[in-house]
Write an enzyme that holds these catalytic residues in place. Structure first.
Site, PDB file in Angstrom:
ATOM      1  N   THR A 117     -32.875   0.164  56.776  1.00  0.00           N
ATOM      2  CA  THR A 117     -32.048   0.980  57.683  1.00  0.00           C
ATOM      3  C   THR A 117     -30.825   1.478  56.935  1.00  0.00           C
ATOM      4  O   THR A 117     -30.441   0.916  55.908  1.00  0.00           O
ATOM      5  CB  THR A 117     -31.481   0.144  58.853  1.00  0.00           C
ATOM      6  OG1 THR A 117     -30.676  -0.920  58.311  1.00  0.00           O
ATOM      7  CG2 THR A 117     -32.575  -0.403  59.729  1.00  0.00           C
ATOM      8  N   ASP A 118     -30.179   2.482  57.490  1.00  0.00           N
ATOM      9  CA  ASP A 118     -28.824   2.784  57.066  1.00  0.00           C
ATOM     10  C   ASP A 118     -27.941   1.686  57.660  1.00  0.00           C
ATOM     11  O   ASP A 118     -28.354   0.958  58.565  1.00  0.00           O
ATOM     12  CB  ASP A 118     -28.394   4.183  57.549  1.00  0.00           C
ATOM     13  CG  ASP A 118     -27.169   4.675  56.777  1.00  0.00           C
ATOM     14  OD1 ASP A 118     -26.548   3.860  56.054  1.00  0.00           O
ATOM     15  OD2 ASP A 118     -26.822   5.871  56.896  1.00  0.00           O
ATOM     16  N   TRP A 119     -26.722   1.589  57.179  1.00  0.00           N
ATOM     17  CA  TRP A 119     -25.851   0.451  57.503  1.00  0.00           C
ATOM     18  C   TRP A 119     -25.534   0.357  58.999  1.00  0.00           C
ATOM     19  O   TRP A 119     -24.866   1.222  59.544  1.00  0.00           O
ATOM     20  CB  TRP A 119     -24.593   0.539  56.632  1.00  0.00           C
ATOM     21  CG  TRP A 119     -24.750  -0.261  55.362  1.00  0.00           C
ATOM     22  CD1 TRP A 119     -23.853  -1.165  54.874  1.00  0.00           C
ATOM     23  CD2 TRP A 119     -25.836  -0.284  54.433  1.00  0.00           C
ATOM     24  NE1 TRP A 119     -24.336  -1.750  53.724  1.00  0.00           N
ATOM     25  CE2 TRP A 119     -25.540  -1.233  53.428  1.00  0.00           C
ATOM     26  CE3 TRP A 119     -27.069   0.367  54.352  1.00  0.00           C
ATOM     27  CZ2 TRP A 119     -26.403  -1.529  52.376  1.00  0.00           C
ATOM     28  CZ3 TRP A 119     -27.927   0.084  53.298  1.00  0.00           C
ATOM     29  CH2 TRP A 119     -27.595  -0.846  52.329  1.00  0.00           C
ATOM     30  N   GLY A 144     -27.697   0.772  61.288  1.00  0.00           N
ATOM     31  CA  GLY A 144     -28.483   1.780  62.000  1.00  0.00           C
ATOM     32  C   GLY A 144     -29.503   1.168  62.956  1.00  0.00           C
ATOM     33  O   GLY A 144     -30.037   0.091  62.708  1.00  0.00           O
TER      34      GLY A 144
END
Ligand code: BGC
Length: 788
Positions: free
Chosen positions: A275-277, A279
């Site tokens: 994931t993005d941070w 996310g």
């Protein structure tokens, strides 16, 4: 989170210690079956979640040491000490490695090279050069002990105001995909990983964690996924990072259709997805979707995964797949392979790489003979705040902790020019005063809002108004100098989109250009405007005033030297635009559906909370459909300031002998480019295709399919360049058939120096073909899509 992590660091060091770093030597392997058989459900749930982020999540007392393996890195994977599985380090980002430059109780420094921003790299259209830059960045990743670089960033420049366009490559998926592929190949040559991001459609920063990007399946496939498809198939990035946003109502990290059906099943991707941070929302759902790793990791995600398996909502077999894919990643990592990093990358060599690549991506927009500087130019009058305080890159995770930035002032001095000390002193005092006032304002705001203090300090600083001069002062300067250079600067970054005012010139900028041009022209002297920017700006109202305009972008830490290499003629500019410069930003059709001057709505820990259903904040309808950038301007005859693919040189080129040859399932187009001018130079050649009956078929009037760049050509020298287009590349996405369809008929192959400057038109009869794909990711409602 588990309490055995400090031990894990020790065990990881042990594993690393007995491994061989030698590339030729035996590769350490993980016995996956054995490791998996020893893992409890809790181990697995921990393993797919990162070790947290200081100040945001995770338990510092337990995992601080792991998280600090490389201080300043964005995160790590979770170590399993008893199984000999170390944590691997994930660090940003696109313009160079982002780690802390200084460490507690350590006199050494860990500066990284700030390379040019993504937009500049793409503007070189030189995939070999981009690969070299990637290779240099990858060497810093490896030598500073990181394992995976969180780059490249590949989202489409859908609108001029996206705050992260500077990190991105293009409005066109072929340019974006090819640029990213070259970058990834370069970085991964060091046996370190990359994370191509943000998959997909993270085209605005406003409410990026809660925005639903609504689009047709066709726009998704042809525009927003195409670049990823090209890059992933060509360069096999070790990891893919899903984006924050929803697409058609589903978080990308929770979308099985995106992460499994399209990415893995259709494209054959075998790496790890993270994931993005912070996310996405639902850990169990992310695992189910095939999003293997949740970064940076939060306690709730652990609970969600364990509870998910226990309740039967998540199959343990799905979790196992993710665990295995992370084990594969760990196994490949320099850390697991026991690489003994030096903390001493070759920063000197990399400074040369960034200097040269930056010069090659600069775009000459106008030249009435002011450039390159004539031999008689010795004394340069420098105007504009950023001439003295050059902007190397954007802010946020795309920033780099560099040791220095060469300003234009220093670049000119290094190049043997003299500059007006009087102007320099005036600007230095002015800048110091403005900086103090701006920092005080930010600190006051941070104190008032402690929850967002870190973010406020992370965000771009507003640039001061341009200093004004009296006519007398300017007249005096004009008499004492040979030429004037005015730099206009812009800075943007993560979390916020650019404001409309950031696209337009401010009154102080306008006045400065008008007055300097007026006084210098009266004195018989020329004026050059230099753009130190990360995204396109308004030019139509003032571009007739100066004698030359050079877009220097945000050119990394050697910026001033790179600019002077171009101004002085040491290097002829050969960059071309990868995004159209509209006359007004509202001319881009996407501006009808873009958050303009909205509150950015940042909430790192409570993402996706939909308090309202605000247009362009909570949801954005991509009504322009596939008509993004030049696909729109060209197909609908809307005038622009500078077209896609545009850029001048100090020399001129003639195109001749364009030919097309059918080779099996492909079309090979060749053309001879001759340097007909007086300077050396390289030329970018662009190949567009135009489908039969494109208007009736609702297709763009032309689409870029390939490009090439010549070598450095001496005056009089020629080169034949060859570009290949596969028949399948001519397909459009047909939603009713869920297929890529090549319509039969006569296609035009247009060889151009820009999208608006076609040098030769070739033709080929193409047979029909169709490739079925899955009917997934449909929009939930109807939209008023633009059609030709
Ligand atoms: C950004 C990513 C970045 C990550 C880690 C996020 O806020 O969107 O691009 O890689 O942070 O720093």
């Amino acid at each position: 989170m588990k309490k055995n992590v400090i031990m894990a660091v020790a065990a990881a060091a042990l594993v690393a210690g007995c491994a061989t770093a030698d590339k030729q030597g035996p590769k350490n392997t993980i016995n996956q079956e054995e490791v998996m058989s020893k893992m409890t459900l809790e181990d697995k749930a921990h393993f797919v979640i990162g070790t947290g982020m200081a100040g945001f999540s995770g338990n510092d007392a337990v995992i601080g040491a792991t998280r600090n393996l490389v201080p300043g890195a964005a995160g790590t994977t979770y170590p399993l000490d008893s199984l000999g599985i170390p944590a691997v380090v994930l660090a940003d980002g696109p313009a160079g490695l982002r780690i802390d430059a200084k460490r507690d109780n350590d006199s050494a420094t860990y500066y990284c090279t700030h390379f040019p921003i993504g937009t500049l790299l793409a503007s070189t259209w030189n995939t070999e050069l981009i690969q070299q830059v990637g290779q240099a960045i990858g060497e810093e990743v490896k030598e500073y002990g990181a394992d995976v670089l969180l780059a490249p960033a590949l989202n489409i420049m859908r609108n001029p105001l996206c705050g992260r366009n500077f990190e991105y490559y293009s409005e066109d998926p072929v340019v974006a995909g090819k640029t990213a592929a070259a970058y990834i190949t370069g970085v991964q040559k060091n046996d370190v990983g990359t994370s191509i991001k943000h998959f997909a459609a993270n085209n605005q920063e406003t409410n990026r964690m809660g925005n639903d990007a609504r689009m047709s399946q066709r726009a998704l496939r042809e525009i927003y996924l195409k670049g990823f498809e090209i890059a992933i198939k060509e360069s096999k990035p070790w990891t893919v990072m899903t984006s924050y946003n929803y697409i058609n109502g589903v978080y990308t990290s929770e979308s099985k259709d995106l992460v499994t059906t399209i990415l893995r099943d259709e494209w054959g991707y075998e790496g790890t997805v993270m994931t993005d941070w912070f996310g996405g929302k639902d850990g169990a759902k992310q695992m189910w979707a095939g999003n293997d790793m949740l970064q940076p990791g939060k306690a709730e995600q652990f609970d969600s995964i364990v509870a998910g398996v226990k309740s039967g909502k998540l199959n343990e077999a799905d979790l196992d797949h993710s665990v295995k894919r992370i084990l594969n990643l760990v196994e490949k990592s320099p850390r697991y392979q026991g690489y003994k990093y030096s903390n001493k990358p070759d920063l000197k060599a990399h400074a040369a790489v960034t200097r040269q690549s930056a010069a090659e991506g600069m775009v000459l927009m106008k030249n009435g003979g002011a450039l390159p500087f004539a031999k008689s130019v010795k004394n340069v009058a420098l105007y504009g705040n950023t001439s003295y305080d050059f902007i190397a890159g954007g802010t946020g995770s795309g920033n780099v902790n560099h040791a220095y930035v060469v300003s234009l002032l220093d670049g000119l001095k290094n190049g043997g020019y003299t500059v007006s000390d009087e102007l320099k002193n005036a600007y230095t005092t002015y800048a110091a005063d403005c900086k103090k006032a701006i920092e005080a304002e930010i600190e006051a705001a941070a104190k008032k809002d402690p929850k967002n203090a870190m973010l406020l300090r992370f965000m771009p600083r507003p640039l001061p108004a341009e200093k004004q001069f009296s006519a007398d002062e300017l007249t005096k300067q004009a008499a004492a100098s040979d030429i004037a250079v005015i730099t206009l600067g812009r800075i943007s970054g993560e979390f916020m989109d650019r404001k409309a005012a950031d696209f337009n010139l401010s009154d102080s900028e306008r006045q400065l250009i008008t007055q300097v041009c007026d006084v210098y022209h009266k004195a018989g002297k020329q004026v050059v405007v230099l753009l130190n920017i990360g995204g396109v700006i308004e030019t139509a109202s003032w571009n007739t005033l100066p004698d030359a305009i050079l877009c220097a972008w945000q050119a990394g830490q050697e910026g001033g030297n790179s600019v002077v290499d171009v101004l002085s003629g040491k290097q002829s500019p050969s960059g071309k635009f990868t995004m159209t410069w509209p006359v007004k930003f509202t001319d881009a059709y996407s501006s009808k559906n873009f958050p303009i001057d909205q509150d950015p709505r940042i909430d790192m820990m409570n993402q996706g909370a939909k308090s309202a259903n605000v247009k362009n904040v909570d949801y954005t309808d991509y009504e322009e459909d596939i008509y993004v950038g030049y696909r729109y301007f060209d197909s609908f005859g809307v005038p622009v300031s500078y077209p896609f693919g545009y850029g001048l040189s100090y020399t001129t080129f003639a195109y001749s002998d364009a030919q097309i040859t059918e080779k099996g399932d492909a079309y090979e187009v060749s053309v001879t480019v001759k340097n007909t001018g007086k300077h050396e130079g390289k030329e970018v050649v662009e190949l567009y295709t135009s489908a039969p009956n494109n208007k009736a078929a609702n297709k763009p009037v032309k689409e870029l399919k390939a490009f090439a760049k010549t070598k450095q050509l001496a005056p009089g020298e020629s080169e034949k360049v060859t570009m290949t287009v596969q028949a399948a590349d001519l397909a459009s996405f047909d939603e009713s058939a869920s297929a890529w369809v090549v319509a039969a008929g006569e296609y035009q192959f247009l060889v151009g120096a820009s999208s608006a400057d076609i040098k030769a038109t070739l033709k080929a009869n193409v047979k029909a073909q169709q490739t079925k794909v899955h009917n997934v990711m449909k929009p939930q409602g109807t939209m008023n899509l633009l059609k030709r």
